[in-house]
Design an enzyme around this catalytic site. Structure first.
Site, mmCIF file in Angstrom:
data_model
loop_
_atom_site.group_PDB
_atom_site.id
_atom_site.type_symbol
_atom_site.label_atom_id
_atom_site.label_comp_id
_atom_site.label_asym_id
_atom_site.label_seq_id
_atom_site.Cartn_x
_atom_site.Cartn_y
_atom_site.Cartn_z
ATOM 1 N N ARG A 121 -4.109 -4.282 38.330
ATOM 2 C CA ARG A 121 -5.727 -3.664 37.618
ATOM 3 C C ARG A 121 -6.294 -4.719 36.611
ATOM 4 N NH1 ARG A 121 -1.358 0.532 34.310
ATOM 5 N NH2 ARG A 121 0.015 -1.963 33.240
ATOM 6 N N CYS A 166 0.480 -7.420 36.568
ATOM 7 C CA CYS A 166 1.345 -6.588 36.476
ATOM 8 C C CYS A 166 2.475 -6.036 37.729
ATOM 9 C CB CYS A 166 0.104 -5.513 35.607
ATOM 10 S SG CYS A 166 1.387 -3.852 35.288
ATOM 11 N N LYS A 209 1.624 7.256 23.414
ATOM 12 C CA LYS A 209 1.891 6.025 23.487
ATOM 13 C C LYS A 209 0.686 5.595 24.146
ATOM 14 C CE LYS A 209 3.873 3.202 26.634
ATOM 15 N NZ LYS A 209 2.478 2.383 27.721
ATOM 16 N N ASN A 210 0.017 6.274 24.842
ATOM 17 C CA ASN A 210 -1.301 5.265 25.622
ATOM 18 C C ASN A 210 -2.532 6.142 24.380
ATOM 19 O OD1 ASN A 210 0.146 4.516 27.449
ATOM 20 N ND2 ASN A 210 -0.217 6.157 28.855
ATOM 21 N N ARG A 229 9.943 0.694 25.656
ATOM 22 C CA ARG A 229 8.473 0.236 25.936
ATOM 23 C C ARG A 229 8.223 1.721 25.361
ATOM 24 N NH1 ARG A 229 6.037 -2.230 30.673
ATOM 25 N NH2 ARG A 229 3.989 -1.513 29.098
ATOM 26 N N ASP A 279 2.026 7.912 36.113
ATOM 27 C CA ASP A 279 3.219 7.294 34.816
ATOM 28 C C ASP A 279 4.348 8.700 35.031
ATOM 29 O OD1 ASP A 279 1.758 5.407 34.276
ATOM 30 O OD2 ASP A 279 1.315 5.885 31.984
#
Length: 430
Positions: free
Chosen positions: A130, A125, A22-23, A407, A315
């Site tokens: 961030r 967030c 995803k990233n 997500r 993460d």
């Protein structure tokens, strides 16, 4: 709002297919704005964040065609063709950007190609502030004129961007990606010093090279980009998702299972694998990917500190904490990347975990058995940590607000159920 119900205490056994990262996919999709030709991305995951960014790109004028979906077969999996031959809008509105911070990655490509961009500030967030100041300062070094007005970033470069040396005071993945893309169309040479080294950044750089960019130092903290007047289309396969890989490594470990992760790559998660091996988990490479199984007996507590790549990824911090709640002894988990990233702690404690937070560190003292409980997800990685805890817990766990999970994890309940987990998604009426 959907929920996930898990009846735990069952070892996982079988195979799990690892999808595209995803990233990596998100910045790669925004790279389509750099050329009027078609960029084809293979192995793209089917996730909420991908759909959100696709909607934003469409309103910029990008034509998007999805090409098939083969979750359990096909080397390239799902593919997408993105064509930005006519950028109809250089404004990224608040109602789209607020849904996902990665939307700010349209800023560099729009500014470089169109000479202007108006992008909403992403706002707050759940896992920290961030800020985007490093993005903006870097673009100013390339000659952009930037104003912050009414919650928007107004950026202009009427004479085009010019190459420059940009030294980041701290490592920033997003700023590195935005400036990589902007510099690809800037006049002259740009040098990024203290650039992020994450595999997803390197994947973006390789795609830009396939599109005609000239980039040296890919995968290092010093990257040199020699700008081109234009880039062309390309076909690029997205790397496997190292965070999904690490999550399922820990799912197998916390249940005492034996699982093969098909398509997983060892090198990007080498630090994670070594950490798990210290805890009593065996991670080995196979022809198809990686195999994970726990040694006999309980896990052993190990200390973890999150760091930029190649360190332990932030993460995977929540998942590692869930794993350590069942280990023998104590584990100190320190978060150095984001503030507010311990919101899963109270929910894990509802399941019987023994965790005490002291500032940026959490002391986890392992318990013999977690117990099922109703819990609530607060962000993407926190939500999957509760799934891991539920897999290991005695009794029933119901996880609320699982839209966070969608997500970043594709078909998580299907993948786990195929390996023997008693897990199901419940709709509103259940």
């Amino acid at each position: 709002m959907d929920k996930i119900r898990i009846r735990g205490n069952r070892p996982l056994a079988g195979t799990i297919a690892i999808g595209g990262a995803k990233n990596a996919a998100l910045p790669l999709m925004t790279a389509s704005l750099l050329t009027e030709e078609t960029l084809t991305l293979c192995n793209i995951p089917y996730l909420g964040d991908i759909s959100t960014l696709a909607n934003l790109l469409v309103q910029h004028g990008v034509s998007i065609k999805w090409k098939g979906y083969r979750p359990n077969g096909g080397q390239d999996g799902r593919a997408v063709e993105l064509t930005a031959d006519d950028i109809t809008s250089t404004t990224a509105p608040y109602d789209l950007v607020r849904r996902m911070r990665a939307s700010v990655l349209v800023l560099g490509p729009l500014l470089a190609r169109c000479g202007k961009a108006r992008v909403s500030l992403p706002g707050g967030c759940a896992i920290g502030t961030r800020p985007v100041d490093l993005h903006l300062k870097g673009l100013e070094r390339l000659g952009a004129e930037i104003e912050l007005t009414q919650g928007y970033i107004d950026a202009r470069a009427p004479k085009g961007l010019k190459g420059a040396e940009i030294a980041f005071p701290t490592v920033s993945v997003g700023a590195t990606e935005n400036l990589l893309m902007a510099a690809s169309l800037a006049e002259g040479e740009t040098v990024l010093v203290n650039a992020a080294r994450e595999p997803e950044v390197a994947d973006l750089a390789r795609c830009l090279v396939a599109m005609g960019a000239e980039i040296e130092g890919i995968g290092t903290d010093r990257v040199t980009i020699r700008g081109k007047p234009r880039l062309h289309g390309a076909k690029h396969r997205i790397i496997p998702d190292r965070i999904e890989t690490g999550t399922y490594l820990m799912a197998a470990a916390i249940t005492g299972g034996d699982v093969e992760l098909v398509g997983a790559d060892y090198e990007p998660i080498a630090t994670v694998a070594r950490t798990l091996e210290g805890a009593g988990v065996e991670v080995s490479q196979t022809e198809a990917g990686l195999r994970v199984r726990r040694h006999n007996g309980r896990l052993t507590g190990v200390d973890v500190m999150t760091e930029p790549f190649p360190g332990f990824p932030t993460d995977l911090q929540a998942q590692m904490m869930a794993l350590m709640t069942t280990a023998e002894g104590a584990a100190m988990i320190t978060e150095t990347i984001f503030e507010n990233r311990f919101m899963h702690v109270p929910e894990l404690c509802r399941m019987g975990a023994n965790i005490n937070v002291h500032g940026a560190s959490a002391m986890v003292r392992g318990v013999r058995q977690l117990t099922g409980a109703p819990v609530m997800a607060t962000d993407l990685r926190a939500s999957v940590s509760l799934v891991l805890a539920g897999l290991a817990a005695e009794g029933e766990t119901v996880i609320n607000r699982v839209y966070h999970l969608d997500r970043g994890y594709e078909r998580v309940e299907e993948k786990l159920a195929a390996c023997g987990a008693d897990i199901e998604r419940l709709g509103d009426g259940s």
